[in-house]
Design a protein around this motif. Structure first.
Motif, short mmCIF file in Angstrom:
data_model
loop_
_atom_site.label_atom_id
_atom_site.label_comp_id
_atom_site.label_asym_id
_atom_site.label_seq_id
_atom_site.Cartn_x
_atom_site.Cartn_y
_atom_site.Cartn_z
N ARG A 79 4.97 -6.16 11.52
CA ARG A 79 4.98 -5.37 10.24
C ARG A 79 5.07 -6.43 9.33
NH1 ARG A 79 9.21 -0.66 8.93
NH2 ARG A 79 10.03 -2.45 8.47
N ALA A 80 5.88 -7.08 8.61
CA ALA A 80 5.96 -8.01 7.59
C ALA A 80 4.96 -8.76 7.60
CB ALA A 80 7.24 -8.77 7.49
N ILE A 132 1.60 -9.03 4.75
CA ILE A 132 1.36 -10.91 4.22
C ILE A 132 0.34 -10.48 4.14
CG2 ILE A 132 1.97 -12.89 3.51
CD1 ILE A 132 4.13 -11.88 3.09
N ALA A 133 -0.52 -10.80 5.50
CA ALA A 133 -2.18 -10.73 5.50
C ALA A 133 -2.70 -9.46 4.79
CB ALA A 133 -2.31 -10.82 7.08
N LEU A 134 -2.56 -8.14 4.56
CA LEU A 134 -3.32 -7.63 3.33
C LEU A 134 -3.01 -7.81 2.24
CD1 LEU A 134 -4.65 -5.04 4.44
CD2 LEU A 134 -2.79 -3.44 4.18
N CYS A 135 -2.07 -7.76 2.09
CA CYS A 135 -1.89 -8.23 0.26
C CYS A 135 -2.74 -9.15 -0.21
CB CYS A 135 -0.59 -7.60 0.22
SG CYS A 135 0.22 -6.12 0.45
N SER A 136 -2.16 -10.47 0.91
CA SER A 136 -2.33 -11.72 -0.26
C SER A 136 -3.22 -12.93 0.17
CB SER A 136 -1.15 -12.24 -0.41
OG SER A 136 -0.47 -12.81 1.06
N VAL A 186 10.29 -11.54 -1.61
CA VAL A 186 8.87 -11.19 -1.10
C VAL A 186 7.41 -11.21 -1.76
CG1 VAL A 186 7.04 -9.90 0.67
CG2 VAL A 186 9.20 -9.69 0.49
N ILE A 187 7.40 -10.74 -3.09
CA ILE A 187 5.94 -11.63 -3.74
C ILE A 187 6.06 -12.33 -4.27
CG2 ILE A 187 5.14 -10.48 -6.32
CD1 ILE A 187 7.05 -7.98 -5.70
N ILE A 188 6.80 -13.04 -5.23
CA ILE A 188 5.90 -14.57 -4.59
C ILE A 188 5.38 -15.42 -3.29
CG2 ILE A 188 7.15 -16.69 -5.55
CD1 ILE A 188 8.90 -15.24 -7.39
N TYR A 189 6.52 -15.22 -2.54
CA TYR A 189 6.34 -16.11 -1.07
C TYR A 189 4.97 -15.55 -0.71
CZ TYR A 189 6.41 -17.47 3.42
OH TYR A 189 6.52 -18.09 4.74
N SER A 190 4.38 -14.27 -1.50
CA SER A 190 2.70 -13.99 -0.84
C SER A 190 2.25 -14.28 -1.52
CB SER A 190 2.21 -12.17 -1.03
OG SER A 190 3.52 -11.32 -0.49
N LEU A 191 2.51 -14.78 -3.01
CA LEU A 191 1.16 -15.39 -4.16
C LEU A 191 1.11 -16.44 -3.13
CD1 LEU A 191 2.89 -14.22 -7.22
CD2 LEU A 191 0.03 -13.40 -6.20
N THR A 192 1.82 -17.48 -2.66
CA THR A 192 1.43 -18.87 -2.55
C THR A 192 1.04 -18.54 -1.28
OG1 THR A 192 3.32 -19.03 -0.93
CG2 THR A 192 4.07 -19.45 -2.24
N ILE A 226 -6.05 -12.92 11.41
CA ILE A 226 -4.51 -12.86 11.37
C ILE A 226 -3.77 -11.54 11.20
CG2 ILE A 226 -3.20 -13.35 10.13
CD1 ILE A 226 -4.15 -16.45 9.27
N LEU A 227 -4.62 -10.83 10.52
CA LEU A 227 -4.73 -9.09 10.04
C LEU A 227 -4.79 -8.68 11.17
CD1 LEU A 227 -3.42 -6.78 7.80
CD2 LEU A 227 -6.23 -6.32 8.09
N SER A 228 -5.39 -9.10 12.11
CA SER A 228 -5.32 -8.38 13.80
C SER A 228 -4.39 -8.86 14.86
CB SER A 228 -6.94 -8.33 14.80
OG SER A 228 -7.77 -8.83 13.99
N GLY A 229 -3.71 -9.44 14.30
CA GLY A 229 -2.87 -10.17 15.14
C GLY A 229 -2.10 -9.57 14.93
#
Length: 533
Positions: A346-347, A351-355, A407-413, A176-179
């Protein structure tokens, strides 16, 4: 009463972590890297496809794919994946894991390239060709699920088996990150060729001359990691559990594992015959004996995977719509086509990198320490909490001052999906069923998950785009369909939490102990509880 374990299987159960374990993780994991890249990169280019092929479709939303076309492009690969999981899961038990393993990879390589070469004289024909190739791409991806999980579980030792299987699945996060990273690089390379756009010019907002190359290159890149892995997959020996317990060839199993483990192992053909011919251990998938021993377990693995994938794939596929709705990605009318690809990518990468990626590796680290059941229950619980935290005060999050909190809460999911049921639903079906049915049952469980992904791709894609027909666009809260979608997904996650109680804990037990293949007739195990105590 438990029978004596085969020497070759016991050697695998107690083996120290060795180089071949890491080799197997990389070989199997690169398939999942490719799987995730291919499945999720389409969401990065969906809006670009609309700009190129449907740029005159709407003045309010220039270059938007019609909902039915968007759902088909996003969801058709899941239909192929479901079919592939059932077919190759069954085939893996009939022909052996290794013999089928190379087929899935070649399908993925060929169809990744073919997807990027989609052709046609009209937008509809290009989309139809793309959907055709992505269906067969999904078919190959589907085979990778039961085969990779089964192979890794049958190679691993008891102590760290969960971590090894989870590590294979964790490669999905890097895919996912590489995509996102590949899409950023390619869109930036083409964007750099052009001066700053005149945003008042509709023609430039729609597309640039080489934009058609961008989505094709992004899709075709998925063939590269799969092609690089093919040779090593073909060199892997068949798993000892298939060779001994299904093919009934003790000599070959001992020979293969002697090379892998670098120890001398005795071929116990007579013991293999006794185990495989034991009355009560030859039942099929559609038998009363299977229903008695594993019926609730299969219901647990299929239902939790189904519910998890509704939420997980819905989030991934329409996250671009959510980011646009809350204003994290600017309105399409203020960006060129390639700028939009860049900002969506970028978004997703952030998300992939941080969560997403950390969530996978938290599972790898903790799964053999706190167990599968605890991680899955915890993951569903926090996904439920965070979904409702986004949905109930949704109008609060649409205010521009609150975008970061959203975005923070969405990343936590995403974090708790991956440090939770997204990983454990993959691990457990590879551990709890008999060797002769292991790949088939994992394929059924995974296919149930992809049925959930199809619900997410086709159903919730419409829900997220829905607008109240009695209202006009002016003054109407953007993305009102997203709020309803998040509420439903919160409920779906809560159901997943409840069905988790049907899934047994397999931590620290051998595969034969979990599947009860080492139990004498009419001595069902009382140690394998549905809910750990």
């Amino acid at each position: 009463m438990a029978k004596e374990q085969l020497q070759v299987l016991n050697a695998l159960d107690v083996a120290k972590t060795q180089w071949y374990h890491f080799t197997a993780i990389v070989i199997a994991g690169m398939g999942f890297f490719t799987d995730a890249y291919d499945l999720f990169c389409i969401s990065l280019v969906t809006k670009l496809l609309g700009r190129i092929y449907y740029h005159n479709a709407s003045d309010a939303k220039p270059g938007t794919l019609p909902p039915n076309v968007s759902a088909a492009v996003n969801g058709v690969a899941f239909c192929g994946t479901l079919a592939g999981q059932l077919f190759f899961g069954w085939l893996g038990d009939k022909m052996g894991r290794k013999r089928v393993y190379g087929m899935t990879l070649m399908i993925m390589v060929i169809c990744s390239v073919a997807s990027g070469l989609s052709f046609g004289k009209s937008p509809k024909s290009v989309m139809a060709t793309l959907c055709f190739f992505r269906f067969w791409l999904g078919f190959g991806i589907g085979g990778d699920y039961p085969l990779s999980a089964t192979i890794m579980s049958e190679y691993a030792n008891k102590k760290t088996r969960g971590a090894f299987i989870a590590a294979v699945f964790a490669m999905q996060g890097f895919g996912i990150l590489s995509g996102g990273m590949v899409a950023i690089i390619i869109s930036s390379a083409f964007k750099a060729k052009y001066p700053a756009p005149d945003y008042q010019t509709d023609a430039f907002r729609s597309t640039v001359p080489e934009a058609d190359y961008v989505w094709r290159l992004i899709l075709m890149f998925g063939a590269l990691p799969a092609a690089l892995t093919y040779y090593w997959r073909m060199k892997m020996p068949e798993t000892a559990r298939y060779t001994a317990l299904v093919a009934k060839n003790a000599k070959q199993a001992a020979s293969d594992m002697s090379k892998v483990l670098q120890v001398e192992l005795e071929a116990e053909q007579e013991k293999v015959e006794n185990i495989t011919q034991e009355k009560g251990n030859d039942f099929g998938l559609f038998s009363k004996q299977f229903l008695h021993r594993h019926g609730l377990h299969l219901l647990g693995t299929t239902s939790t995977w189904f519910l998890l994938d509704i939420a997980f794939y819905s989030q991934n596929l329409f996250q671009k719509d959510i980011f646009s709705a809350v204003g994290w990605i600017p309105n399409a009318k203020t960006m060129s086509a390639l700028e939009e690809v860049f900002k969506i990518s970028r978004a997703q990468t952030l998300i992939a990198l941080c969560s997403t990626v950390p969530g996978y590796w938290f599972t790898v680290f903790f799964i053999d320490r706190i167990g599968r059941f605890t991680i899955q229950l915890m993951g569903f619980f926090f996904m439920t909490v965070f979904m409702f935290a986004l949905a109930i005060p949704y109008t609060h999050w649409t205010h521009k001052d609150n975008h970061i909190g959203f975005v923070i809460i969405y990343s936590l999911t995403f974090f708790f999906a991956n440090f939770g049921p997204n990983a454990t639903t993959f691990v457990v079906p590879a551990e709890i069923f008999p060797a002769r049915l292991r790949s088939t049952c994992h394929g059924i469980s995974a296919a149930s998950g992809k049925a959930g992904a199809i619900v997410g791709a086709f159903g919730f894609l419409y829900a997220a785009q829905s607008q109240n027909p009695t209202k006009t666009d002016k003054g109407y809260p953007p993305g009102i369909g997203v709020k309803n979608t998040l509420l439903i997904l919160g409920g779906v996650n809560f159901l997943g939490l409840l069905f988790t109680f049907l899934v047994p804990e397999s931590n620290g037990k051998s595969l034969e102990e979990m599947s009860q293949e080492n139990e004498e007739e009419e001595q069902p195990s009382h140690d394998i509880r549905t809910v750990p105590v």
